[in-house]
Design a protein around this motif. Structure first.
Motif, PDB file in Angstrom:
ATOM      1  N   ALA A  69       4.793   4.604 -12.489  1.00 57.45           N
ATOM      2  CA  ALA A  69       4.408   5.584 -13.838  1.00 57.45           C
ATOM      3  C   ALA A  69       3.614   6.955 -13.246  1.00 57.45           C
ATOM      4  O   ALA A  69       4.298   8.193 -13.559  1.00 57.45           O
ATOM      5  CB  ALA A  69       3.662   4.906 -14.511  1.00 57.45           C
ATOM      6  N   LEU A  70       3.082   7.035 -12.811  1.00 56.57           N
ATOM      7  CA  LEU A  70       1.859   8.198 -11.982  1.00 56.57           C
ATOM      8  C   LEU A  70       2.576   9.259 -11.439  1.00 56.57           C
ATOM      9  O   LEU A  70       3.052  10.048 -11.800  1.00 56.57           O
ATOM     10  CB  LEU A  70       0.902   7.811 -11.534  1.00 56.57           C
ATOM     11  N   ALA A  71       3.941   8.826 -10.316  1.00 58.25           N
ATOM     12  CA  ALA A  71       4.465   9.176  -9.980  1.00 58.25           C
ATOM     13  C   ALA A  71       5.725  10.564 -10.863  1.00 58.25           C
ATOM     14  O   ALA A  71       6.358  11.559 -10.664  1.00 58.25           O
ATOM     15  CB  ALA A  71       5.478   8.654  -8.838  1.00 58.25           C
ATOM     16  N   VAL A  72       6.253   9.158 -11.306  1.00 61.39           N
ATOM     17  CA  VAL A  72       7.317   9.952 -12.088  1.00 61.39           C
ATOM     18  C   VAL A  72       6.842  10.966 -13.353  1.00 61.39           C
ATOM     19  O   VAL A  72       7.375  11.805 -13.381  1.00 61.39           O
ATOM     20  CB  VAL A  72       8.028   8.289 -13.101  1.00 61.39           C
TER      21      VAL A  72
ATOM     22  N   TRP B   5     -11.349  11.900   0.041  1.00 60.89           N
ATOM     23  CA  TRP B   5     -11.359  10.500   0.390  1.00 60.89           C
ATOM     24  C   TRP B   5     -11.333   9.316  -0.597  1.00 60.89           C
ATOM     25  O   TRP B   5     -11.152   8.323   0.318  1.00 60.89           O
ATOM     26  CB  TRP B   5     -13.331  10.510   0.723  1.00 60.89           C
ATOM     27  N   TRP B   6     -11.078   9.616  -1.675  1.00 59.79           N
ATOM     28  CA  TRP B   6     -11.195   8.271  -2.565  1.00 59.79           C
ATOM     29  C   TRP B   6     -10.165   8.135  -2.834  1.00 59.79           C
ATOM     30  O   TRP B   6      -9.075   6.693  -3.231  1.00 59.79           O
ATOM     31  CB  TRP B   6     -11.440   8.741  -4.379  1.00 59.79           C
ATOM     32  N   HIS B   7      -8.835   8.237  -2.291  1.00 66.77           N
ATOM     33  CA  HIS B   7      -7.741   8.620  -2.077  1.00 66.77           C
ATOM     34  C   HIS B   7      -6.691   7.153  -0.783  1.00 66.77           C
ATOM     35  O   HIS B   7      -6.093   6.161  -1.256  1.00 66.77           O
ATOM     36  CB  HIS B   7      -6.721   9.315  -1.591  1.00 66.77           C
ATOM     37  N   GLY B   8      -7.926   7.159  -0.110  1.00 64.90           N
ATOM     38  CA  GLY B   8      -8.126   6.698   1.088  1.00 64.90           C
ATOM     39  C   GLY B   8      -8.368   4.851   0.871  1.00 64.90           C
ATOM     40  O   GLY B   8      -7.801   4.322   1.190  1.00 64.90           O
ATOM     41  N   LEU B   9      -9.784   5.206  -0.083  1.00 67.22           N
ATOM     42  CA  LEU B   9      -9.772   3.700  -0.346  1.00 67.22           C
ATOM     43  C   LEU B   9      -9.099   3.469  -1.950  1.00 67.22           C
ATOM     44  O   LEU B   9      -8.943   2.279  -1.822  1.00 67.22           O
ATOM     45  CB  LEU B   9     -11.351   4.679  -1.401  1.00 67.22           C
ATOM     46  N   ILE B  10      -8.555   3.677  -2.369  1.00 67.46           N
ATOM     47  CA  ILE B  10      -7.442   3.446  -3.490  1.00 67.46           C
ATOM     48  C   ILE B  10      -6.315   2.956  -2.455  1.00 67.46           C
ATOM     49  O   ILE B  10      -5.781   1.635  -2.518  1.00 67.46           O
ATOM     50  CB  ILE B  10      -6.743   4.528  -4.261  1.00 67.46           C
ATOM     51  N   TRP B  11      -5.819   3.834  -1.178  1.00 65.71           N
ATOM     52  CA  TRP B  11      -4.751   2.787  -0.613  1.00 65.71           C
ATOM     53  C   TRP B  11      -5.061   1.778   0.486  1.00 65.71           C
ATOM     54  O   TRP B  11      -4.667   0.709   0.096  1.00 65.71           O
ATOM     55  CB  TRP B  11      -4.421   4.121   0.354  1.00 65.71           C
ATOM     56  N   ALA B  12      -7.077   1.199   1.105  1.00 66.11           N
ATOM     57  CA  ALA B  12      -6.909   0.398   1.075  1.00 66.11           C
ATOM     58  C   ALA B  12      -7.967  -0.672  -0.044  1.00 66.11           C
ATOM     59  O   ALA B  12      -7.163  -1.231   0.584  1.00 66.11           O
ATOM     60  CB  ALA B  12      -8.729   1.086   1.667  1.00 66.11           C
ATOM     61  N   ALA B  13      -8.231  -0.156  -0.362  1.00 68.70           N
ATOM     62  CA  ALA B  13      -8.291  -1.686  -1.889  1.00 68.70           C
ATOM     63  C   ALA B  13      -6.722  -1.871  -2.315  1.00 68.70           C
ATOM     64  O   ALA B  13      -6.608  -3.593  -1.958  1.00 68.70           O
ATOM     65  CB  ALA B  13      -8.511  -0.777  -3.357  1.00 68.70           C
TER      66      ALA B  13
ATOM     67  N   GLY C 250       1.196  -1.037   0.065  1.00 67.69           N
ATOM     68  CA  GLY C 250       0.066  -0.529  -0.285  1.00 67.69           C
ATOM     69  C   GLY C 250       0.577   1.183   0.178  1.00 67.69           C
ATOM     70  O   GLY C 250       0.351   2.255  -0.014  1.00 67.69           O
ATOM     71  N   ASN C 251       1.889   1.318   0.233  1.00 65.04           N
ATOM     72  CA  ASN C 251       3.053   2.322   0.674  1.00 65.04           C
ATOM     73  C   ASN C 251       3.325   2.830  -0.928  1.00 65.04           C
ATOM     74  O   ASN C 251       3.536   3.971  -1.163  1.00 65.04           O
ATOM     75  CB  ASN C 251       4.345   1.879   1.511  1.00 65.04           C
ATOM     76  N   ILE C 252       3.641   2.106  -2.248  1.00 64.05           N
ATOM     77  CA  ILE C 252       3.401   2.761  -3.272  1.00 64.05           C
ATOM     78  C   ILE C 252       1.932   4.114  -3.772  1.00 64.05           C
ATOM     79  O   ILE C 252       2.523   4.685  -4.259  1.00 64.05           O
ATOM     80  CB  ILE C 252       3.285   1.727  -4.434  1.00 64.05           C
ATOM     81  N   VAL C 253       1.071   3.712  -3.276  1.00 61.91           N
ATOM     82  CA  VAL C 253      -0.548   4.506  -2.991  1.00 61.91           C
ATOM     83  C   VAL C 253       0.447   5.977  -1.943  1.00 61.91           C
ATOM     84  O   VAL C 253       0.123   6.774  -2.568  1.00 61.91           O
ATOM     85  CB  VAL C 253      -1.755   4.139  -2.416  1.00 61.91           C
ATOM     86  N   VAL C 254       1.144   5.555  -1.183  1.00 64.33           N
ATOM     87  CA  VAL C 254       1.261   6.812  -0.279  1.00 64.33           C
ATOM     88  C   VAL C 254       2.541   7.419  -1.178  1.00 64.33           C
ATOM     89  O   VAL C 254       2.673   8.234  -1.463  1.00 64.33           O
ATOM     90  CB  VAL C 254       1.870   5.758   0.926  1.00 64.33           C
TER      91      VAL C 254
ATOM     92  N   LEU D 124       2.908  -5.369 -10.890  1.00 64.78           N
ATOM     93  CA  LEU D 124       2.029  -4.639 -12.042  1.00 64.78           C
ATOM     94  C   LEU D 124       1.644  -3.370 -11.609  1.00 64.78           C
ATOM     95  O   LEU D 124       1.555  -1.898 -11.742  1.00 64.78           O
ATOM     96  CB  LEU D 124       1.235  -5.024 -12.382  1.00 64.78           C
ATOM     97  N   ILE D 125       0.947  -3.785 -10.415  1.00 64.03           N
ATOM     98  CA  ILE D 125      -0.157  -1.777  -9.593  1.00 64.03           C
ATOM     99  C   ILE D 125       1.064  -1.779  -9.402  1.00 64.03           C
ATOM    100  O   ILE D 125       0.812   0.179  -9.457  1.00 64.03           O
ATOM    101  CB  ILE D 125      -0.648  -2.927  -8.069  1.00 64.03           C
ATOM    102  N   VAL D 126       2.353  -2.102  -8.578  1.00 62.29           N
ATOM    103  CA  VAL D 126       3.493  -1.276  -7.979  1.00 62.29           C
ATOM    104  C   VAL D 126       3.980  -0.565  -9.208  1.00 62.29           C
ATOM    105  O   VAL D 126       3.981   1.126  -9.031  1.00 62.29           O
ATOM    106  CB  VAL D 126       4.602  -1.788  -7.491  1.00 62.29           C
TER     107      VAL D 126
END
Length: 351
Positions: free
Chosen positions: A136-139, A94-102, A73-77, A129-131
């Motif tokens: 890619a989004l962060a870069v 709020w949906w940022h938290g949902l993505i991390w939780a998922a 989950g840290n990759i979302v963070v 693959l999620i990671v």
């Protein structure tokens, strides 16, 4: 010293440094979103340092599964951290938290149920693959936002932090996808050593820059307070005057996709010099905030004009240079403390 002891020492060093970094960020910049996200990223990285191993295993101890899930989950963070680091107007939703939780929940389920059920390879591949996707989004966020940062030392440190973390995380994700089985003690020891070196380098880089430069005490748009020109700064003052004429007379901030490079070309000076002038002489830390302040000043005048009382707010926003209503509303409220609709109503009532 055995390989196991060496690996343990590297892991312990990484965890200790990351915990110190998290505490330092929360102690000094607890009110800054980017710093809080940085602390959360450091804590998640500590979970990664304590739990990560190269290779695929279908049997994960129950106590180990939460650490692996937090590490995933840290990759979302990390993605959110890069957004907060390069965009001072960024706010959590709020949906940022949902993505991390998922993502965290999927990793946890994969450790305790999917992998033991004979689908370890599937679980590990999907997770990594999620990671890679979030890296890619962060870069992409870094590339898109980097040029708008006006604080030179901060730009270099931010890019180093993002690139180092993305490179390490990306290589590890690829290794996990490609590894057919356990990679052995040597590979895990090397990985732990590399992580310890990266964490130490990031900590060192952050210590070499003023914390107030890296994490501003306030994310609100600064007021314009030009410094008085001294005799040896007359050339800079002339450039500032020319820049402000471009803003006031030609309203170049209205142009779509206007960049600091375009303005530097118009002023016939190097981009780095214009970046320094806007930062040090006008007090701005971000080029987009500089543009938006001029756009908002135009919008404020239009909203207060009785002759434009029937003009839709979105039309005023687009005329001022904003590309959509959402960013305009957020930027306007950050500067004025009220929404455009409320501002117009206040001006009408005061007339």
């Amino acid at each position: 010293m055995t390989l196991a002891a060496t690996e343990l020492a590297f892991r312990a060093a990484s965890v200790a440094l990351l915990l110190v970094l998290a505490v330092s960020l929360l102690s000094d910049f607890r009110n800054v979103l980017a710093a809080r996200l940085g602390a959360a990223f450091a804590l998640g990285s500590a979970a990664h340092a304590a739990s990560y191993s190269i290779g695929v295993s279908s049997l994960v101890p129950v106590w180990h599964a939460p650490l692996i899930a937090l590490s995933t989950g840290n990759i979302v963070v990390f993605w959110l951290f890069t957004r907060g680091l390069f965009d001072e107007a960024f706010r959590l939703r709020w949906w940022h938290g949902l993505i991390w939780a998922a993502v965290t929940a999927f990793s946890f389920v994969g450790c305790l149920w999917i992998a033991p059920g004979g689908n370890a390879r599937f679980s590990v591949t999907v997770v990594n693959l999620i990671v890679l996707g979030f890296i890619a989004l962060a870069v992409a966020q870094t590339i898109r936002s980097w040029s708008a940062d006006l604080v030179e030392r901060r730009r270099r440190v931010r890019v180093f932090i993002v690139c180092a973390a993305a490179l390490y995380g990306g290589l590890n994700a690829l290794l996990q996808i490609l590894a057919a089985g356990s990679a052995g003690d040597v590979a895990n020891t090397i990985n732990a050593g590399v992580l310890a070196c990266i964490v130490a380098a990031i900590a060192c880089a952050m210590m070499r820059i003023d914390g107030a430069d890296l994490f501003p005490a306030s994310t609100s748009a600064p007021a314009i307070f030009p410094q008085p020109a001294r005799s040896d700064e007359s050339a800079d003052q002339k450039l500032i005057d020319a820049l402000m004429r471009l803003m006031a007379d030609e309203r170049v901030y209205r142009q779509e996709n206007i960049t600091i490079g375009v303005l530097a070309t118009r002023l016939k000076i190097p981009e780095y010099r214009l970046r320094r002038l806007i930062n040090q002489r006008l007090g701005y830390r971000n080029f987009n905030v500089f543009l938006n302040n001029h756009r908002i000043e135009e919008a404020k005048a239009a909203l207060a004009d009785p002759a434009q009382a029937e003009v839709p707010i979105i039309t005023i926003a687009m005329d001022a240079g904003f590309q959509s209503l959402g960013p305009f509303n957020r930027a306007f409220k950050a500067v004025t403390g009220v929404t455009p609709t409320e501002y117009r109503r206040l001006k009408v009532n005061a007339a």
